[in-house]
Motif scaffolding. Structure first.
Motif, short mmCIF file in Angstrom:
data_model
loop_
_atom_site.label_atom_id
_atom_site.label_comp_id
_atom_site.label_asym_id
_atom_site.label_seq_id
_atom_site.Cartn_x
_atom_site.Cartn_y
_atom_site.Cartn_z
N ASP A 11 1.58 7.54 -6.35
CA ASP A 11 0.57 8.71 -6.75
C ASP A 11 1.02 9.68 -6.92
N LEU A 12 2.61 9.70 -5.59
CA LEU A 12 3.30 10.88 -6.34
C LEU A 12 3.98 11.64 -7.19
N ASP A 28 3.53 9.82 -14.93
CA ASP A 28 3.82 8.21 -15.33
C ASP A 28 5.68 8.64 -15.40
N ASP A 32 1.72 2.15 -3.66
CA ASP A 32 0.84 2.81 -4.16
C ASP A 32 0.63 4.20 -3.97
N THR A 33 0.83 4.09 -2.37
CA THR A 33 1.19 5.98 -2.22
C THR A 33 2.12 6.33 -2.97
N LYS A 58 0.73 -0.97 -0.02
CA LYS A 58 0.09 0.14 0.10
C LYS A 58 1.01 1.26 -0.04
N LYS A 110 6.01 0.09 -14.09
CA LYS A 110 5.67 1.58 -14.79
C LYS A 110 6.89 1.53 -15.64
#
Length: 162
Positions: free
Chosen positions: A14-15, A18, A10-11, A7, A41
């Motif tokens: 998010d920061l 792309d 994932d956070t 998790k 990614k």
């Protein structure tokens, strides 16, 4: 390995913008878990450094000869970082071990390409006076039933385009 780590990643992602085709520096990379996650990614390459030879051995083993991942044993505080090389510099729970944080932050800033991003999870909450512009700051801690949350901060800072 650690509760809530997935998790947390994932956070952290998010920061970031792309990062497809990005060059990434992973300071205090440990077993290379973040570096490997970067592959999903679409990054061009990740250079990972950690002071622990045992962690780097595990990172190399878990990389399965992936050519985009390069792991080396090094003291990040003594590492000679190339100038304007990386789109993203990441450090997870490594900066609080650095004895000269202002110097480290300045070297991180110089290693970023213009517009590059620095993301970190640590027990510190400052970009110091390095020329990086703090864009986002999150307190974070996995929900593991303790009363000590958040136990860390996540920061995102950007190098100016000038």
């Amino acid at each position: 390995m650690y509760p809530g780590l997935s998790k947390g990643y994932d956070t952290l992602f998010d920061l970031m913008p792309d990062i497809k085709d990005a060059t990434v520096l992973d300071l205090a990379c440990g077993d290379g878990a973040f570096s490997r996650k970067c592959l999903t990614k679409g990054v061009a390459s990740v250079d990972g450094y950690d002071i622990s030879s045992m962690m780097i051995d595990k990172a190399i083993k878990d990389a399965n000869n992936e050519h985009r991942l390069v792991f080396k044993v090094a003291d990040i505080e003594k590492l000679d970082l190339p100038v304007n090389r990386y789109n993203v510099v990441h450090s997870q729970f490594g900066l609080h071990y650095v004895s000269d944080l202002p110097s480290m932050m300045n070297r991180i800033a110089k290693s970023l390409k213009p517009g590059g991003i620095f993301v970190a999870t640590s027990y510190i909450n400052s970009c110091i006076d390095s020329g990086l512009i703090l864009e986002k700051f999150l307190e974070w801690g996995p929900d593991i039933g303790t009363k000590v949350t958040p136990y860390a901060v996540m920061i995102r800072a950007r190098k100016s385009n000038n």
